[in-house]
Design a protein around this motif. Structure first.
Motif, PDB file in Angstrom:
ATOM      1  N   LYS A 149       0.818  -1.221   0.000  1.00 33.74           N
ATOM      2  CA  LYS A 149       0.000   0.000   0.000  1.00 33.74           C
ATOM      3  C   LYS A 149       0.850   1.268   0.000  1.00 33.74           C
ATOM      4  O   LYS A 149       0.535   2.237  -0.690  1.00 33.74           O
ATOM      5  CB  LYS A 149      -0.924  -0.024   1.224  1.00 33.74           C
ATOM      6  N   THR A 150       1.931   1.273   0.746  1.00 37.89           N
ATOM      7  CA  THR A 150       2.788   2.454   0.829  1.00 37.89           C
ATOM      8  C   THR A 150       3.458   2.745  -0.512  1.00 37.89           C
ATOM      9  O   THR A 150       3.461   3.881  -0.981  1.00 37.89           O
ATOM     10  CB  THR A 150       3.865   2.259   1.922  1.00 37.89           C
ATOM     11  N   ASP A 208       2.517   1.562  -3.521  1.00 44.17           N
ATOM     12  CA  ASP A 208       1.488   1.844  -4.519  1.00 44.17           C
ATOM     13  C   ASP A 208       0.967   3.274  -4.395  1.00 44.17           C
ATOM     14  O   ASP A 208       0.760   3.944  -5.409  1.00 44.17           O
ATOM     15  CB  ASP A 208       0.332   0.854  -4.401  1.00 44.17           C
ATOM     16  N   ALA A 209       0.762   3.755  -3.177  1.00 47.43           N
ATOM     17  CA  ALA A 209       0.276   5.127  -2.970  1.00 47.43           C
ATOM     18  C   ALA A 209       1.297   6.137  -3.474  1.00 47.43           C
ATOM     19  O   ALA A 209       0.933   7.148  -4.083  1.00 47.43           O
ATOM     20  CB  ALA A 209      -0.039   5.366  -1.498  1.00 47.43           C
ATOM     21  N   LYS A 210       2.574   5.858  -3.262  1.00 45.70           N
ATOM     22  CA  LYS A 210       3.634   6.750  -3.731  1.00 45.70           C
ATOM     23  C   LYS A 210       3.651   6.817  -5.262  1.00 45.70           C
ATOM     24  O   LYS A 210       3.739   7.901  -5.852  1.00 45.70           O
ATOM     25  CB  LYS A 210       4.994   6.255  -3.213  1.00 45.70           C
ATOM     26  N   LEU A 266       1.149   6.098  -7.275  1.00 49.33           N
ATOM     27  CA  LEU A 266      -0.103   6.713  -7.696  1.00 49.33           C
ATOM     28  C   LEU A 266      -0.079   8.233  -7.549  1.00 49.33           C
ATOM     29  O   LEU A 266      -0.487   8.955  -8.465  1.00 49.33           O
ATOM     30  CB  LEU A 266      -1.260   6.120  -6.885  1.00 49.33           C
ATOM     31  N   ARG A 267       0.416   8.729  -6.437  1.00 53.59           N
ATOM     32  CA  ARG A 267       0.489  10.179  -6.240  1.00 53.59           C
ATOM     33  C   ARG A 267       1.422  10.829  -7.263  1.00 53.59           C
ATOM     34  O   ARG A 267       1.141  11.916  -7.777  1.00 53.59           O
ATOM     35  CB  ARG A 267       0.924  10.510  -4.811  1.00 53.59           C
ATOM     36  N   MET A 289      -8.183   2.521  -3.106  1.00 51.91           N
ATOM     37  CA  MET A 289      -6.808   2.990  -2.958  1.00 51.91           C
ATOM     38  C   MET A 289      -6.640   4.375  -3.578  1.00 51.91           C
ATOM     39  O   MET A 289      -5.998   5.246  -3.008  1.00 51.91           O
ATOM     40  CB  MET A 289      -5.815   2.023  -3.586  1.00 51.91           C
ATOM     41  N   CYS A 290      -7.212   4.565  -4.763  1.00 53.21           N
ATOM     42  CA  CYS A 290      -7.124   5.866  -5.433  1.00 53.21           C
ATOM     43  C   CYS A 290      -7.801   6.950  -4.605  1.00 53.21           C
ATOM     44  O   CYS A 290      -7.282   8.062  -4.492  1.00 53.21           O
ATOM     45  CB  CYS A 290      -7.753   5.798  -6.826  1.00 53.21           C
ATOM     46  N   GLU A 301      -8.232   6.972  -1.325  1.00 55.32           N
ATOM     47  CA  GLU A 301      -7.415   7.229  -0.132  1.00 55.32           C
ATOM     48  C   GLU A 301      -6.175   8.057  -0.470  1.00 55.32           C
ATOM     49  O   GLU A 301      -5.787   8.935   0.290  1.00 55.32           O
ATOM     50  CB  GLU A 301      -7.001   5.911   0.526  1.00 55.32           C
ATOM     51  N   ALA A 302      -5.556   7.775  -1.594  1.00 50.34           N
ATOM     52  CA  ALA A 302      -4.304   8.455  -1.958  1.00 50.34           C
ATOM     53  C   ALA A 302      -4.539   9.824  -2.604  1.00 50.34           C
ATOM     54  O   ALA A 302      -3.731  10.735  -2.411  1.00 50.34           O
ATOM     55  CB  ALA A 302      -3.486   7.579  -2.911  1.00 50.34           C
ATOM     56  N   ASN A 345     -10.369  11.048  -7.555  1.00 46.15           N
ATOM     57  CA  ASN A 345     -10.629   9.663  -7.915  1.00 46.15           C
ATOM     58  C   ASN A 345     -11.806   9.550  -8.886  1.00 46.15           C
ATOM     59  O   ASN A 345     -11.820   8.669  -9.745  1.00 46.15           O
ATOM     60  CB  ASN A 345     -10.910   8.819  -6.671  1.00 46.15           C
TER      61      ASN A 345
END
Length: 143
Positions: free
Chosen positions: A14-15, A17-19, A21-22, A72-73, A75-76, A82
């Motif tokens: 998750k960490t 992937d969020a990076k 994605l951002r 996830m999108c 949240e990030a 999103n």
């Protein structure tokens, strides 16, 4: 200028992937480009392994993955951002499906994570390396 940015996520960390994605969202926003996010499920349909799964397994996996991808999108990136993201769940070999989605969407830039390096990967995951090698558009690797 990019018109379309494709962010490929593994949904395994998750960490990370969020990076990724951002960063993809930041790059898309620079050019006011469409942001597409893709995750690829393995295809077990052509092998003896498929006999161990019920017929509806794939459909359920696609639905659950799409929900996870959207969550996830959100949240990030937040709910408003999103809502403008196209979420894609493909099935097959990861690098091949990423390239197919990019081609179909007219993607100008693919954003992908390098993931944790292992000696055998030599600092890039095998899917990221293949996407870079075979892509007809630019690829941005997030470390």
């Amino acid at each position: 200028m990019s018109k379309s940015v494709l962010c490929a996520l593994e949904l395994s960390d998750k960490t990370v992937d969020a990076k990724v994605l951002r960063e993809a969202a930041r790059l898309a926003d620079l050019d006011q480009a469409q942001l597409d996010v893709v995750n690829v499920l393995p295809d077990f349909g052509e092998s003896w392994v498929s006999g161990f799964f019920e017929d509806h397994h794939h459909d359920r996996a696609v639905k659950e993955t799409a929900e996870h991808l959207s969550k996830m999108c959100e949240e990030a990136l937040g709910a408003e951002r999103n809502a403008k993201v196209r979420h894609v769940v493909a099935t097959g070999k990861a690098y091949q499906e990423i390239l197919k989605v990019a081609d179909k969407a007219g993607t100008d830039l693919i954003v992908i994570g390098a993931h944790k390096p292992e000696l055998s990967d030599y600092l890039l995951g095998p899917n990221a390396a293949r996407v870079i090698r075979h892509s007809t558009c630019s690829v941005y690797v997030v470390r």
